[in-house]
Design an enzyme around this catalytic site. Structure first.
Site, PDB file in Angstrom:
ATOM      1  N   ARG A   1     -47.625 -34.662 -36.373  1.00 18.64           N
ATOM      2  CA  ARG A   1     -48.977 -34.725 -35.803  1.00 18.64           C
ATOM      3  C   ARG A   1     -49.608 -33.345 -35.659  1.00 18.64           C
ATOM      4  O   ARG A   1     -50.375 -33.088 -34.733  1.00 18.64           O
ATOM      5  CB  ARG A   1     -48.964 -35.441 -34.448  1.00 18.64           C
TER       6      ARG A   1
ATOM      7  N   CYS B   1     -52.775 -44.208 -30.078  1.00 20.41           N
ATOM      8  CA  CYS B   1     -51.681 -43.885 -29.161  1.00 20.41           C
ATOM      9  C   CYS B   1     -52.066 -42.739 -28.242  1.00 20.41           C
ATOM     10  O   CYS B   1     -52.580 -41.714 -28.696  1.00 20.41           O
ATOM     11  CB  CYS B   1     -50.421 -43.515 -29.937  1.00 20.41           C
TER      12      CYS B   1
END
EC number: 1.3.1.98
Length: 308
Positions: free
Chosen positions: A172, A219
């Site tokens: 990420r 998320c």
């Protein structure tokens, strides 16, 4: 109220509510610059700015942000998936340029129809290409850097063209500085049949079936140490907790959803509650606006090259 400036290069400039551009559906006003080429983008970057793509993974303050907000359009939101004959072979495809403003879901569908593999793991992510690359968006089945050959990046010092090997990317994280904008990329893909690509997409998509269908940024927290953040939040008894019109999703505790009319303040209250109640430190996956914005900052060592 400050007057909205006129662009000398033809960019479209308006003061708009940012909620309309986000998957969560919250966010106050800002000065929005819609740019279609590098000249307009360079002008937009002359003052403190932020870049806003598909608006996923993002929670914007109810007061908006003071900086101008840049959105890519026109040629910077177009794709050329034609194989480059000098870089491709029968098994490996290197495409033409794909704009940072291209919606990722449509791109993935187009690649599947062509039988081009490597990015199936990003299926269902509601982002634009530039933002997905900037945060190396993905799932357990794959991430954006699986399919990148070349990146064109706008920096305060000018345009740079780099490869993934030039970046310190990881989970990420692309390693691209915050005030840099992914304008275009070339994709590196494997040639498969459309059916083979669809099978991989279906596998990744099936794993998402338990995720909520309401407005959400995605998320909320990164998984700490390989443990699911959603499981930790659920074990803390927080699944289904509501503040105002924001809710920790009953389907998956690592998602916060907008029931309709939620505010950024509602979402922040839930994020604070989760951090207080879960027994381990959690790192946000959401980006929160406003936050620190830099303009013309010093570049990290790996970027200390002359602009191309």
């Amino acid at each position: 109220m400050t007057a909205t400036p006129e662009s000398r290069t033809g960019a479209r400039v308006q003061r708009l509510a940012l909620a309309r551009f986000t998957t969560l559906g919250v966010g106050g006003e800002a000065e929005v610059w819609v740019v279609t080429n590098h000249e307009q983008l360079a002008e937009a970057m002359e003052e403190p700015y932020r870049i806003l793509g598909g608006g996923s993974n993002l929670v914007i303050s109810d007061q908006g942000v003071p900086e101008r907000v840049i959105r890519l359009s026109g040629p910077l939101a177009e794709r050329d998936l034609t194989p480059d004959p000098d870089l491709s072979d029968p098994d490996r495809i290197v495409t033409g340029w794909v704009g940072g403003g291209v919606p990722l879901p449509g791109l993935i569908r187009a690649l599947q129809k062509l039988g081009y593999s490597n990015l199936e793991g990003t299926v269902g992510i509601p982002a634009q290409v530039g933002g997905a690359v900037w945060m190396n968006a993905g799932t357990r089945y794959g991430e954006m850097f699986d399919g990148l050959h070349t990146l064109e990046i706008a920096t305060p010092a000018g345009l740079r063209v780099v490869t993934p090997d030039d970046l310190r990317w990881g989970y990420r994280d692309s390693g691209i500085p915050r005030n840099h904008i992914v304008t275009r990329v070339r994709l590196k893909l494997q040639k498969r049949t459309p059916e083979e690509v669809l099978a991989k997409m279906t596998l990744a998509d099936t794993a998402r079936k338990g995720q909520p269908k309401m407005k959400t940024p995605g998320c909320a927290f990164k998984n700490p140490g390989g443990v699911g953040a959603g499981r930790l939040i659920d074990e803390a008894g927080l699944k289904g907790t509501r503040v105002g019109n924001a809710l920790i999703a009953p389907e998956h505790a690592n998602f916060i959803v907008n029931l309709g009319g939620a505010t950024a303040a509602d979402v922040h209250a839930l994020l604070d509650l989760i951090r207080q109640r879960v027994g381990v430190p959690l790192e946000l996956e959401y980006e929160l606006w406003p936050g620190e914005v830099q303009l013309g900052a010093s570049l990290p060592a790996q970027w200390a090259l002359e602009p191309t």
